[in-house]
Design an enzyme around this catalytic site. Structure first.
Site, short mmCIF file in Angstrom:
data_model
loop_
_atom_site.label_atom_id
_atom_site.label_comp_id
_atom_site.label_asym_id
_atom_site.label_seq_id
_atom_site.Cartn_x
_atom_site.Cartn_y
_atom_site.Cartn_z
N ASP A 118 0.79 -1.10 0.05
CA ASP A 118 -0.02 0.02 -0.08
C ASP A 118 0.85 1.17 -0.04
O ASP A 118 2.22 1.10 -0.30
CB ASP A 118 -1.00 -0.11 1.17
N HIS B 197 8.35 -30.07 11.64
CA HIS B 197 7.79 -28.76 11.16
C HIS B 197 6.59 -29.05 10.21
O HIS B 197 5.68 -28.40 10.06
CB HIS B 197 8.70 -28.03 10.67
#
Ligand code: RB5
Length: 145
Positions: free
Chosen positions: A8, A133
């Site tokens: 942005d 993981h």
């Protein structure tokens, strides 16, 4: 690796610095905007980048806003997205090794371009450790509603 980057207005200057680095290194990317410093809404850019990564059109994404927080919250609403806010190199390495993060977020009002570029470098070059993981990420996926 296919890369998409967006910001942005709060992350616009930092995006320019990162793009300069990507160009210098010959790393290809798509720039999803914003293309001016005029105020805009970070969820619009987050959605565009996150949906493209989740759809497999890109391997990784980089999203920048003022803090890196809003754009990351929005990106993580998209199934399959693991957006990680990193303002240090340890987090940049481990969001890849342990979390298989597919989007990096940073705040253009928080971090300078020098450190941000080192973070990008680690995010793009570090692999996922897998193993335990991966099992944990499956547990996270099961939480998807
Ligand atoms: C825009 O002013 C700012 O709120 C935005 O860039 C971001 O920091 C939100 O989390």
């Amino acid at each position: 690796m296919k890369l998409i980057i967006g910001s942005d207005h709060g992350g616009f200057e930092l995006k320019k610095s990162i793009i300069e680095y990507l160009d210098k290194e010959g790393i290809a990317y798509t720039d999803a905007g914003t293309h001016t410093s005029e105020r805009c809404d970070y969820p619009v850019i987050a959605k565009k980048v996150a949906e493209a990564v989740a759809a497999g059109e890109y391997d990784r994404g980089i999203l920048l806003c003022g803090t890196g927080i809003g754009i990351g919250i929005a990106a993580n609403k998209v199934h399959g997205i693991r957006a990680a806010l990193c303002h240090d190199m340890f987090s940049a390495e481990y969001c890849r090794r342990h979390n298989d993060a597919n989007i990096l977020t940073m705040g253009g009002r928080v971090i300078g371009p020098g450190l941000a570029i080192e973070i990008v470098r680690l995010f793009l070059t570090t692999g996922f450790d897998g193993g335990r993981h991966a099992e944990r990420l499956n547990m996270v996926r099961e939480m998807d509603v």
